[in-house]
Write an enzyme that holds these catalytic residues in place. Structure first.
Site: not given
Ligand code: NGD
Length: 258
Positions: A175, A100, A180
């Protein structure tokens, strides 16, 4: 009822882009001279006039290629379930750089968007990512996450929540796990930071639960890790919001003045 595309999406997107270039990151290391209108056009083209549940990750390729930046060595930070504290700690790129804080993620963060066959974008209602397989913002964040991971190097950081209620600290369908971790290239070490709520529960730590699965996945990919439970810097940040908590009673500095 799900909201639709964020009103004034275009103006917010282009305004954010100028703010990033001219104010927030006018100087090295995240400085970029990309053209904001070109970025908007590539972003809008990826999903507009299309069915919101059928936007492939490849649609965002032009936008992602155009906005892509190098992340300074040893500064990359990932997060799962720790949005607030990870960004507080990262300090907008000053201490660490999250997705972000890069142009790719900065422009789209917290916005909602989806296509409409007739008017370009649907400002009335967008499906949520649970409603469909290739939802427009899910494929965006998947591509953005993959690109971000491929642009970090050296030691990288991952902040997890060992008190997480809804999910394990590390889950294979996050994610982080799907897009990643598999895209990391020039990385030496992954520093896992596990934070816990000041008032608990301590559900998972560096030595139990899903974090052990993560450590295996890291080793299988040929990286090494280091895992820290509640490092002092994170405790201090959490204590700023709850200074009276038992965990926050530190030696009173005034005592050393006598
Ligand atoms: O399957 C999904 C999903 N699962 C969770 N979330 C999802 N969104 C989708 N569209 N599809 C949403 O993503 C959830 O509500 C959170 O707002 C966000 C992150 O989910 P979380 O906290 O469980 O962690 P993740 O590992 O899945 O994703 C965070 C990592 C982080 O290192 C960022 O570089 O992946 C990147 N990221 C992914 C998704 C969204 C960032 C974002 C963002 N800035 O909105």
């Amino acid at each position: 009822n799900n909201p639709g595309t964020t009103l004034h999406l275009k103006e917010i997107f282009i305004g954010r882009c100028w703010d990033y270039k001219e104010i927030k990151h006018k100087e090295f290391p995240l400085r970029t001279d990309v053209n904001c209108n070109d970025l908007w056009n590539d972003f809008y083209k990826a999903f507009s006039y299309q069915a919101p549940c059928d936007v492939a990750m490849e649609h965002y390729k032009e936008y992602i290629d155009l906005a892509s930046q190098n992340v300074p060595e040893n500064k990359g930070m990932f997060w799962s379930g720790t949005y607030d504290i990870a960004h507080e700690y990262a300090e907008a790129g000053k201490r660490f750089v999250t997705l972000e804080d890069t142009m790719i993620g900065f422009l789209a963060n917290s916005l909602i968007w989806c296509g409409s066959g007739s008017t370009g974008a649907n400002f009335t209602r967008c499906p949520s990512w649970t409603d469909c397989p290739l939802e427009s913002s899910e494929s965006f964040w998947a591509s953005a996450s993959r690109e971000f991971a491929s642009s970090v190097n050296g030691d990288v950081y991952l902040m997890l929540d060992g008190s997480r209620k809804d999910k394990p600290a590390y889950s294979k369908d996050s994610f982080f796990s799907k897009y990643e971790l598999p895209a990391l290239e020039n990385v030496n070490k992954i520093v896992i930071i596990v934070k816990h709520n000041l008032d608990g529960p301590i559900k998972e730590t560096c030595s139990n639960g899903s974090i052990i699965d993560l450590q295996e996945d890291i080793l299988n990919r040929g990286f090494v890790f280091n895992c820290l439970d509640d490092p002092a810097a994170i405790i201090h940040l959490l204590c700023a919001d709850d200074p009276e908590a038992r965990e926050c009673k530190m030696v009173n500095r005034n005592e050393s003045y006598n």
